[in-house]
Design an enzyme around this catalytic site. Structure first.
Site, PDB file in Angstrom:
ATOM      1  N   TRP A   1       0.873  -1.178   0.000  1.00  0.00           N
ATOM      2  CA  TRP A   1       0.000   0.000   0.000  1.00  0.00           C
ATOM      3  C   TRP A   1       0.917   1.236   0.000  1.00  0.00           C
ATOM      4  CZ3 TRP A   1      -2.295   2.609   4.815  1.00  0.00           C
ATOM      5  CH2 TRP A   1      -3.290   3.520   4.453  1.00  0.00           C
TER       6      TRP A   1
ATOM      7  N   ASP B   1      -0.810  -5.637   9.177  1.00  0.00           N
ATOM      8  CA  ASP B   1      -1.803  -4.645   8.777  1.00  0.00           C
ATOM      9  C   ASP B   1      -3.056  -5.418   8.362  1.00  0.00           C
ATOM     10  OD1 ASP B   1      -3.387  -2.782   7.533  1.00  0.00           O
ATOM     11  OD2 ASP B   1      -1.811  -1.928   6.294  1.00  0.00           O
TER      12      ASP B   1
ATOM     13  N   ALA C   1      -6.593  -4.703   7.278  1.00  0.00           N
ATOM     14  CA  ALA C   1      -7.532  -3.654   6.881  1.00  0.00           C
ATOM     15  C   ALA C   1      -8.779  -4.212   6.200  1.00  0.00           C
ATOM     16  CB  ALA C   1      -6.831  -2.659   5.949  1.00  0.00           C
TER      17      ALA C   1
ATOM     18  N   LYS D   1     -13.344  -0.680   6.309  1.00  0.00           N
ATOM     19  CA  LYS D   1     -13.961  -1.454   5.232  1.00  0.00           C
ATOM     20  C   LYS D   1     -15.027  -2.395   5.755  1.00  0.00           C
ATOM     21  CE  LYS D   1     -10.700   0.603   3.233  1.00  0.00           C
ATOM     22  NZ  LYS D   1      -9.325   0.312   3.404  1.00  0.00           N
TER      23      LYS D   1
HETATM   24  N1  PMP Z   1      -3.856  -0.663   5.278  1.00  0.00           N
HETATM   25  C1  PMP Z   1      -4.195  -0.940   4.015  1.00  0.00           C
HETATM   26  C2  PMP Z   1      -3.489  -2.026   3.295  1.00  0.00           C
HETATM   27  C3  PMP Z   1      -5.231  -0.218   3.411  1.00  0.00           C
HETATM   28  O1  PMP Z   1      -5.566  -0.500   2.156  1.00  0.00           O
HETATM   29  C4  PMP Z   1      -5.888   0.800   4.126  1.00  0.00           C
HETATM   30  C5  PMP Z   1      -6.996   1.603   3.526  1.00  0.00           C
HETATM   31  N2  PMP Z   1      -6.845   2.000   2.224  1.00  0.00           N
HETATM   32  C6  PMP Z   1      -5.475   1.043   5.443  1.00  0.00           C
HETATM   33  C7  PMP Z   1      -4.458   0.289   5.981  1.00  0.00           C
HETATM   34  C8  PMP Z   1      -6.035   2.112   6.340  1.00  0.00           C
HETATM   35  O2  PMP Z   1      -7.349   2.332   6.334  1.00  0.00           O
HETATM   36  P1  PMP Z   1      -8.050   3.482   7.178  1.00  0.00           P
HETATM   37  O3  PMP Z   1      -7.012   4.437   7.688  1.00  0.00           O
HETATM   38  O4  PMP Z   1      -8.980   4.140   6.223  1.00  0.00           O
HETATM   39  O5  PMP Z   1      -8.752   2.794   8.293  1.00  0.00           O
END
Ligand code: PMP
Length: 393
Positions: free
Chosen positions: A126, A207, A209, A242
């Site tokens: 990411w 991570d 998500a 998500k």
């Molecule tokens: N890690 C990954 C791999 C993601 O794709 C995302 C969202 N695009 C996040 C972390 C963080 O998401 P958020 O800060 O919106 O909770």
């Protein structure tokens, strides 16, 4: 003074969103930004979220500060959703501003504990991982991850890369639904990743998500739970954006699993301190929605059912797209789309092919050919399939 500031490179995905908006062509398709969209193109508020908000609105009698770590109710509910009872007495945790906040605070924690830690990240990962690391000035190296020929995980190369990590380094892993590729290790491969971590003494930072977007709520946490059981120290940055569809509420959690009680207390203190230095208290509304849902049997069941609909919708689109491409191209080389999991797949197209799909067919995907499967519906899948074949992918 402020005039001395230099312009920042625009975020590529946000820039693409702007281009898409400005495109006046009928039938344009947005496969760029990473939000779930239902078949009508809407990012809905989930039923259980609405119900929880109503419950909160009716019963909440104060909006006074909570605590630097957020509420215990939220942290306990998240620990059980993510870890399913594993490592129960080893967890220090704080609520954070989304998953991004959890990653940032997790990296800050690493820096406090070991400023010399090298962070090992997948190639690709990411983009915000890299951007945060660069901004912090934290040393990082990439380990191979994606096989551009098979569009699967280049596992041997990955393992070799992970083997270069040293004690006190951190290995950043995507717990499920790898972003941007959609390619994920198998259960056996995850076991080998854990063995590599045991051998090198590097600390995993997971991570998470997209829990619930791949193979199911528990299945998507299986690798995280296995690593939590096997490794003495584990960092987990989880996002509720998500799976609860509460992107703008900014709801996340950082968990630190420790080897002993002293390290747990020190971690808890350091994480609360980090929150204090950045924003004091983490946002409460999203966290309260999550804990309200997870501690109410009926709301929880309804949320799980809707999350499952979301997951199956994306899986259905994957199968449809892979089948469409099979018949149009006369090959099985696009079957990887059905094997990938989560919201994204990296198509493996060149930047020229991505540009051609935008120019000829008004299909918008990120330049590295990451496409958001949830941006499709039954009618747009054949359009995309044709464009992919015509672009010569
Ligand atoms: N890690 C990954 C791999 C993601 O794709 C995302 C969202 N695009 C996040 C972390 C963080 O998401 P958020 O800060 O919106 O909770």
């Amino acid at each position: 003074m402020l005039g001395n500031l230099k312009p920042q490179a625009p975020d590529k995905i946000l820039a693409l969103m702007g281009e898409y908006k400005a495109d006046t062509r009928q039938g344009k398709i947005d496969l760029g930004v990473g939000v779930y969209k239902d078949p009508t193109g809407l990012t809905p508020v989930m039923r259980a979220v609405k119900a929880a908000e109503q419950k909160i609105w009716e019963s909440q009698d104060t909006k006074a500060y909570t605590g630097l770590a957020g509420t215990e109710e939220y942290r306990d509910a998240m620990a059980s959703m993510v870890l399913g009872g594993v490592a129960g007495d080893r967890i220090a945790s704080v609520g954070t501003v989304g998953g991004t906040g959890a990653i940032r605070q997790g990296l800050e924690l690493v820096r406090m504990a070991n400023p010399d830690a090298v962070i090992h990240v997948s190639d690709p990962t990411w983009p915000n991982h890299l951007s945060i690391l660069k901004f912090m000035g934290q040393q990082f190296v990439e380990y191979p991850y994606f096989d551009n020929d098979t569009r699967g995980v280049a596992f041997e190369a990955m393992l070799e890369g992970l083997g270069k990590a040293k004690q006190g380094d951190v290995v950043l892993l995507h717990g499920c639904c790898h972003n941007p590729t959609g390619a994920n290790p198998t259960a056996e491969q995850w076991d080998a990743v854990a063995a590599s971590l045991e051998k090198t003494g590097a600390i995993p930072m997971i991570d998470l998500a997209y829990q619930g977007f791949g193979d199911g709520l528990d299945a998507d946490a299986a690798a995280t739970r296995m690593i939590a059981e096997r490794l003495p120290e584990v960092l987990i940055a989880a996002s509720c954006s998500k799976n609860f569809g509460i992107y703008r509420e900014r709801t996340g959690i950082l968990m630190a699993l420790t080897a002993d009680n002293k390290a747990r207390e020190m971690s808890q203190g350091a994480m609360a301190y980090l929150n204090r230095q950045t924003y004091s208290f983490p946002p409460d509304h999203g966290a309260r929605i999550v804990s309200t849902i997870l501690t109410d049997e009926a709301l929880s069941a309804d949320w799980k059912a809707e999350l499952e609909e979301v997951r199956l919708t994306m899986l259905g689109l994957r199968t449809q797209l892979a089948e469409e491409l099979r018949s149009l191209s006369g090959t099985d080389k696009f079957d990887f789309i059905a094997d990938h999991r989560g919201m994204f797949s990296r198509l493996g197209a060149t930047p020229e092919q991505v540009a051609r799909m935008k120019e000829d067919s008004a299909i918008y995907m990120v330049g590295d050919s990451r496409l958001n499967i949830a941006g499709l519906n039954k009618d747009s899948v054949p359009v995309l399939a044709r464009a992919i074949v015509e672009a010569g992918v």
